[in-house]
Design an enzyme around this catalytic site. Structure first.
Site, PDB file in Angstrom:
ATOM      1  N   ARG A 122      97.814 -30.807  46.754  1.00 42.15           N
ATOM      2  CA  ARG A 122      97.354 -29.528  46.223  1.00 42.15           C
ATOM      3  C   ARG A 122      98.377 -28.413  46.462  1.00 42.15           C
ATOM      4  O   ARG A 122      98.633 -27.609  45.566  1.00 42.15           O
ATOM      5  CB  ARG A 122      96.021 -29.153  46.866  1.00 42.15           C
ATOM      6  CG  ARG A 122      95.358 -27.934  46.273  1.00 42.15           C
ATOM      7  CD  ARG A 122      94.811 -28.215  44.882  1.00 42.15           C
ATOM      8  NE  ARG A 122      95.750 -27.911  43.824  1.00 42.15           N
ATOM      9  CZ  ARG A 122      95.693 -28.454  42.613  1.00 42.15           C
ATOM     10  NH1 ARG A 122      94.776 -29.344  42.309  1.00 42.15           N
ATOM     11  NH2 ARG A 122      96.576 -28.123  41.701  1.00 42.15           N
ATOM     12  N   LYS A 128     106.509  -6.723  42.602  1.00 43.90           N
ATOM     13  CA  LYS A 128     105.112  -7.033  42.294  1.00 43.90           C
ATOM     14  C   LYS A 128     104.902  -8.542  42.382  1.00 43.90           C
ATOM     15  O   LYS A 128     104.679  -9.237  41.382  1.00 43.90           O
ATOM     16  CB  LYS A 128     104.744  -6.505  40.911  1.00 43.90           C
ATOM     17  CG  LYS A 128     104.776  -4.986  40.822  1.00 43.90           C
ATOM     18  CD  LYS A 128     104.449  -4.498  39.424  1.00 43.90           C
ATOM     19  CE  LYS A 128     104.492  -2.975  39.331  1.00 43.90           C
ATOM     20  NZ  LYS A 128     104.222  -2.479  37.964  1.00 43.90           N
ATOM     21  N   LYS A 137     111.399   6.752  43.719  1.00 42.75           N
ATOM     22  CA  LYS A 137     110.464   6.840  42.608  1.00 42.75           C
ATOM     23  C   LYS A 137     109.735   8.174  42.653  1.00 42.75           C
ATOM     24  O   LYS A 137     110.061   9.040  43.459  1.00 42.75           O
ATOM     25  CB  LYS A 137     109.506   5.644  42.640  1.00 42.75           C
ATOM     26  CG  LYS A 137     110.238   4.301  42.501  1.00 42.75           C
ATOM     27  CD  LYS A 137     109.317   3.118  42.649  1.00 42.75           C
ATOM     28  CE  LYS A 137     108.400   2.954  41.455  1.00 42.75           C
ATOM     29  NZ  LYS A 137     109.131   2.594  40.227  1.00 42.75           N
ATOM     30  N   GLU A 168     114.613   6.939  39.905  1.00 47.71           N
ATOM     31  CA  GLU A 168     113.826   6.851  38.679  1.00 47.71           C
ATOM     32  C   GLU A 168     113.818   8.214  37.989  1.00 47.71           C
ATOM     33  O   GLU A 168     113.589   9.236  38.642  1.00 47.71           O
ATOM     34  CB  GLU A 168     112.399   6.430  39.052  1.00 47.71           C
ATOM     35  CG  GLU A 168     111.377   6.479  37.949  1.00 47.71           C
ATOM     36  CD  GLU A 168     109.989   6.191  38.494  1.00 47.71           C
ATOM     37  OE1 GLU A 168     109.701   5.017  38.780  1.00 47.71           O
ATOM     38  OE2 GLU A 168     109.203   7.150  38.651  1.00 47.71           O
ATOM     39  N   ASP A 206     112.502   5.391  33.267  1.00 46.35           N
ATOM     40  CA  ASP A 206     111.118   4.964  33.446  1.00 46.35           C
ATOM     41  C   ASP A 206     110.276   5.282  32.218  1.00 46.35           C
ATOM     42  O   ASP A 206     110.207   6.434  31.773  1.00 46.35           O
ATOM     43  CB  ASP A 206     110.527   5.656  34.680  1.00 46.35           C
ATOM     44  CG  ASP A 206     109.138   5.145  35.010  1.00 46.35           C
ATOM     45  OD1 ASP A 206     108.932   3.910  34.967  1.00 46.35           O
ATOM     46  OD2 ASP A 206     108.251   5.964  35.319  1.00 46.35           O
TER      47      ASP A 206
END
Length: 280
Positions: A96, A131, A163, A193, A214
């Site tokens: 698995r 992410k 950012k 950014e 962005d």
């Protein structure tokens, strides 16, 4: 992938799955089995060295995994990608975890290959983001490279990225870059950014190493890329999907980062099928 980190993660995954032991595996004794890992969907195969590592952690030299297709191979449904042989207890205990990783990594590699193909621009590299699923970053980001992409930062320690929240806290683009340059080591790039022409001009004047456009349209990305001096890398991020990637072809930027590669994973369906059992 860092082999030390890989082994550490695999031990954690096996510990989570096994608990106090595989109660189903106790029935098998020393019975030997053979079988195949079969791709039930088309895709790019990734993670081929992991089943053997997993078997070795469970019972060294009691089971083997033979790769039947190379890492990064494009397969069609029904393709046998690997062959297993050895102790049934070892194979079943590791099945698995092996399949979960292979399926996820193959899904990421497949999505990355599709993005590179859809963009169709050798001058622009497809990059990932942070992410990723906690605990799976080394596997997720490795899969991106197998699919033809490149890795952005592996973690917060590998570069400065300023950012919107950083800019707000610092008081603007110029101030944020100045503060970052004052504390960043000489080998760390400072990326910022930008969302407006004013911010772009401030980033250029302040000497950013990388400027991220962005949530900008392909037309704006082309226009802004022409304004950035040589020596400053450019990146497009936000609002880019597989459907509109081709619109950025020829935009003149260095990277397009895509969060969905690792944030919206569609695993490739892979099964382990025993074909014969050998009496012990």
């Amino acid at each position: 992938m860092n082999p030390v980190q890989v082994e550490q993660r695999l031990r954690e995954f096996l510990d989570e799955d096994l608990g106090f032991g595989d109660v189903s595996g106790q029935f098998w004794g020393s019975q030997q089995v053979s079988g195949y890992l079969v791709a039930k969907q088309a895709g790019v195969i990734c993670g081929q060295d992991l089943p053997q590592r997993i078997f070795d952690l469970l019972g060294r030299k009691t089971a083997t995994y033979q790769q039947l297709v190379p890492e990064g191979a494009v397969v069609v449904p029904g393709t046998r990608i690997g062959q297993v042989h050895g102790a049934a207890a070892t194979i079943l205990a590791g099945e698995r975890v092996s399949l979960n990783l292979l399926q996820r990594m193959s899904g990421i590699a497949t999505a990355t290959r599709a993005a590179v193909s859809a963009l169709g621009d050798d001058q622009i590299r497809i990059a990932d983001t942070r992410k990723t699923m906690p605990g799976l970053r080394i596997f997720d980001k490795y899969a991106v490279t197998v699919g033809g992409g490149v890795n952005h930062r592996l973690g917060l320690d590998q570069g400065v990225m300023l950012k919107d929240n950083h800019l707000a806290a610092a008081g603007g683009v110029a101030a944020a870059i100045a503060q970052a340059q004052a504390v960043a080591g000489p080998l760390l790039r400072v990326e910022v950014e930008v969302e407006t022409m004013t911010e772009l001009q401030a980033a250029i004047a302040a000497g950013a190493d990388v400027i991220m456009f962005d949530n900008q349209t392909p037309m704006t990305a082309r226009k802004w890329a022409q304004l950035v001096p040589a020596g400053i890398l450019t990146e497009v991020s936000g609002g880019v999907t597989l459907a509109n990637l081709a619109d950025y072809r020829g935009a003149g930027v260095d990277f397009i980062s895509l969060g969905y590669l690792t944030n919206d994973v569609r695993p490739v369906d892979i099964s382990c099928v025993f074909t014969e059992a050998v009496k012990s």
